[in-house]
Write an enzyme that holds these catalytic residues in place. Structure first.
Site, PDB file in Angstrom:
ATOM      1  N   HIS A 168       2.092  -3.299  12.850  1.00 11.89           N
ATOM      2  CA  HIS A 168       1.129  -2.795  13.835  1.00 11.89           C
ATOM      3  C   HIS A 168       1.208  -1.271  13.878  1.00 11.89           C
ATOM      4  O   HIS A 168       2.274  -0.715  14.111  1.00 11.89           O
ATOM      5  CB  HIS A 168       1.428  -3.377  15.230  1.00 11.89           C
ATOM      6  CG  HIS A 168       0.849  -4.741  15.437  1.00 11.89           C
ATOM      7  ND1 HIS A 168       0.433  -5.205  16.667  1.00 11.89           N
ATOM      8  CD2 HIS A 168       0.603  -5.755  14.565  1.00 11.89           C
ATOM      9  CE1 HIS A 168      -0.060  -6.420  16.553  1.00 11.89           C
ATOM     10  NE2 HIS A 168       0.051  -6.787  15.291  1.00 11.89           N
ATOM     11  N   PRO A 208      10.690  -6.016  30.023  1.00 14.03           N
ATOM     12  CA  PRO A 208      10.131  -6.255  28.678  1.00 14.03           C
ATOM     13  C   PRO A 208       8.922  -5.387  28.329  1.00 14.03           C
ATOM     14  O   PRO A 208       8.495  -5.360  27.189  1.00 14.03           O
ATOM     15  CB  PRO A 208       9.732  -7.731  28.720  1.00 14.03           C
ATOM     16  CG  PRO A 208       9.550  -8.032  30.168  1.00 14.03           C
ATOM     17  CD  PRO A 208      10.512  -7.168  30.899  1.00 14.03           C
ATOM     18  N   LYS A 266      11.915  -3.404  24.265  1.00 20.34           N
ATOM     19  CA  LYS A 266      13.127  -2.736  23.790  1.00 20.34           C
ATOM     20  C   LYS A 266      14.333  -3.657  23.689  1.00 20.34           C
ATOM     21  O   LYS A 266      15.330  -3.312  23.052  1.00 20.34           O
ATOM     22  CB  LYS A 266      13.470  -1.566  24.727  1.00 20.34           C
ATOM     23  CG  LYS A 266      12.471  -0.420  24.646  1.00 20.34           C
ATOM     24  CD  LYS A 266      12.534   0.256  23.295  1.00 20.34           C
ATOM     25  CE  LYS A 266      11.262   1.010  22.979  1.00 20.34           C
ATOM     26  NZ  LYS A 266      10.918   0.935  21.569  1.00 20.34           N
ATOM     27  N   TYR A 300      -2.070  -3.649  26.573  1.00 15.33           N
ATOM     28  CA  TYR A 300      -1.326  -3.516  27.831  1.00 15.33           C
ATOM     29  C   TYR A 300      -2.345  -3.100  28.889  1.00 15.33           C
ATOM     30  O   TYR A 300      -3.014  -2.074  28.743  1.00 15.33           O
ATOM     31  CB  TYR A 300      -0.254  -2.427  27.730  1.00 15.33           C
ATOM     32  CG  TYR A 300       0.901  -2.742  26.799  1.00 15.33           C
ATOM     33  CD1 TYR A 300       0.791  -2.534  25.438  1.00 15.33           C
ATOM     34  CD2 TYR A 300       2.105  -3.231  27.305  1.00 15.33           C
ATOM     35  CE1 TYR A 300       1.866  -2.813  24.584  1.00 15.33           C
ATOM     36  CE2 TYR A 300       3.178  -3.508  26.462  1.00 15.33           C
ATOM     37  CZ  TYR A 300       3.045  -3.292  25.102  1.00 15.33           C
ATOM     38  OH  TYR A 300       4.099  -3.572  24.264  1.00 15.33           O
ATOM     39  N   TYR A 350       7.971   4.309  21.931  1.00 14.29           N
ATOM     40  CA  TYR A 350       7.596   2.910  21.677  1.00 14.29           C
ATOM     41  C   TYR A 350       8.071   2.460  20.282  1.00 14.29           C
ATOM     42  O   TYR A 350       8.602   1.355  20.121  1.00 14.29           O
ATOM     43  CB  TYR A 350       6.073   2.749  21.790  1.00 14.29           C
ATOM     44  CG  TYR A 350       5.606   1.310  21.790  1.00 14.29           C
ATOM     45  CD1 TYR A 350       5.273   0.662  20.600  1.00 14.29           C
ATOM     46  CD2 TYR A 350       5.517   0.574  22.971  1.00 14.29           C
ATOM     47  CE1 TYR A 350       4.861  -0.660  20.584  1.00 14.29           C
ATOM     48  CE2 TYR A 350       5.100  -0.752  22.976  1.00 14.29           C
ATOM     49  CZ  TYR A 350       4.775  -1.362  21.777  1.00 14.29           C
ATOM     50  OH  TYR A 350       4.369  -2.675  21.766  1.00 14.29           O
TER      51      TYR A 350
HETATM   52  C1  PHB Z   1       5.797 -10.427  23.420  1.00 15.73           C
HETATM   53  O1  PHB Z   1       5.094 -10.620  22.399  1.00 15.73           O
HETATM   54  O2  PHB Z   1       6.407 -11.353  24.014  1.00 15.73           O
HETATM   55  C2  PHB Z   1       5.882  -9.022  23.960  1.00 15.73           C
HETATM   56  C3  PHB Z   1       5.320  -7.989  23.225  1.00 15.73           C
HETATM   57  C4  PHB Z   1       5.405  -6.684  23.714  1.00 15.73           C
HETATM   58  C5  PHB Z   1       6.037  -6.442  24.931  1.00 15.73           C
HETATM   59  C6  PHB Z   1       6.603  -7.490  25.668  1.00 15.73           C
HETATM   60  C7  PHB Z   1       6.527  -8.786  25.182  1.00 15.73           C
HETATM   61  O3  PHB Z   1       6.094  -5.154  25.405  1.00 15.73           O
END
Ligand code: PHB
Ligand code: APR
Length: 398
Positions: free
Chosen positions: A76, A297, A301, A205, A393
């Site tokens: 990505h 989450p 990280k 997000y 990130y």
């Molecule tokens: C997930 O795919 O579970 C996931 C991806 C990115 C995040 C948190 C969880 O920041």
């Protein structure tokens, strides 16, 4: 009468931390035994985030466990921030001079590491009961447990506490020897896994007045979605239909229209906390991964911090056994914590920016929401601000 075993390093926990540490030590010829309280299937049943930083991928490549990751993982180059009814792309690849992340579920990382360990014939005691870590501040560290009804005593030179947030290792440290910093967030994440195509090519997000939402994925046919929920909420309060309706409300019109819904194959609510234990070493006991720290989450990280701890710990232990140097083990805790606190700060910042907080909280209520919108509008118009987001990130250097 029990049995006595010996090893150089006793690893407690067969999650990503323990398994990756075992693989790195084995590759260097350091003997390590893993003691895990659950079955392998139980460990594989945990659904966890899977956004891998470059450093994590390189460790898996180093131990020869990255073939499937390279075949099935999804590189990505960016992700979208959604607010005010529109999406704004954060171009990680451009902002970090060509770096990216790989989306590959933690369950798959764990499976690959388990298969690798079994293929090498390395010892893992699954379903070990009553695990105790003893004399790690003395001359004869050892681990006792019961396995298949047999009392076992494992003598070792070092113990790696890779047993997660609820493990026995950190809990065995005398309270006066450890400082535990914790912030529990006033909301949870309701997560759904569905055999549906992801709503978009990259992650979304979303900061919405109704609450945070995240659109993620495991593959082109397996999607992972989250909506912020109350800590008092219960999974049984959420039908699939109610979940999809709420998710649509928190997305921009295009994503809401494109969302492919389906039956949930996993649905759960997880709390969010920031937690750091200091130090991370106690005599011959070393904490790594979730045993030492938890991040919310939002910044993806958790797994990557476990990987950097394991990188520092494996190089330190290899240095000790192969060169007789204590330099690495004596600086292990401070090197880990320097990176852990930076990742914790980033995860706290991203969580504070993207979630709705109650009136009582500093960033809460109507003014908190307006301040978040102002920061998001500034962020997507500032090359400097987006660069700070991007380099955190994709992961700071190990
Ligand atoms: C997930 O795919 O579970 C996931 C991806 C990115 C995040 C948190 C969880 O920041
Ligand atoms: N004895 C033996 N094993 C134990 C004990 C114990 N007393 N307590 C816990 N364990 C095992 C758990 O069953 C689990 O398999 O330790 C393992 C810890 O694994 P994780 O909790 O996954 O922690 P870690 O390996 O550090 O991986 C961190 O996992 O939770 C996610 O977000 C986190 O992605 C991050 C990653």
């Amino acid at each position: 009468m029990g049995i006595t075993q010996r090893t150089q390093v006793a690893i407690i926990g067969a999650g990503p931390s323990g398994l990756l540490l075992g693989a790195l030590l084995a590759q260097a010829g350091v003997d390590a035994v893993i003691v895990e309280q659950r079955s392998a299937d139980y460990v594989l049943g945990r659904i966890r985030a899977g956004v891998l930083e470059r450093g994590t991928v390189e460790l898996l490549e180093r131990v020869g466990v990255a073939d499937r990751l390279h075949r099935e993982g999804l590189p990505h180059n960016g992700f979208d921030l959604c607010f005010g009814g529109a999406r704004h792309r954060i171009d990680l690849h451009r902002l970090t001079q060509g770096k990216r992340v790989v989306v590959y579920g933690q369950t798959e990382v764990t499976r690959d590491l388990m298969d690798h360990r079994a293929a090498k014939g390395l010892i893992t005691y699954y379903e070990a009961q009553d695990v105790a870590v003893l004399d790690f501040d003395g001359e004869h560290p050892r681990v006792t447990f019961t396995h298949q009804g047999q009392a076992t005593e494992l003598h070792c030179q070092f113990i790696a506490g890779c047993d997660g947030f609820h493990g026995v290792c950190r809990a065995s440290v005398p309270p006066q020897a450890i400082t535990q910093h914790e912030r529990v967030y006033p909301f949870g994440w309701l997560g759904v896994l569905s055999r549906t195509p992801p709503v978009a090519e990259e992650l979304i997000y979303s900061n919405h007045e109704r609450g945070f939402a995240l659109c993620s994925m495991r593959s082109h046919t397996l999607s992972r979605y989250y909506v912020q929920c109350s800590l008092q909420d219960r999974v049984e309060n959420w039908s699939d239909e109610a979940f999809w309706d709420e998710l649509r409300l928190r997305l921009d019109p295009q994503a809401a229209a494109q969302l492919v819904t389906g039956a949930s194959i996993e649905k759960s609510i997880a709390p969010l906390r920031s937690f750091v234990a200091e130090p991370m070493r106690f005599g011959s006991l070393f904490l790594a991964g979730d045993a030492a720290h938890i991040v919310p989450p939002t910044g993806a990280k958790g797994l990557n911090l476990a990987a950097s701890d394991v990188h520092y710990l494996s190089t330190s232990l290899i240095e000790f056994f192969k060169e007789g140097s204590r330099a690495g083990i004596d600086t292990y805790s401070q090197r880990c914590l320097s990176r852990v606190w930076k990742a914790s700060r980033f995860s706290w910042w991203f969580t504070s920016l993207m979630h709705r907080f109650p009136q009582t909280e500093l960033s809460g209520g109507a003014i908190g929401y307006r301040l978040q919108q102002a920061e998001l509008e500034y962020l997507v118009q500032s090359e400097a601000a987006m660069t700070v987001l991007a380099e955190n990130y994709i992961g700071l250097p190990f």
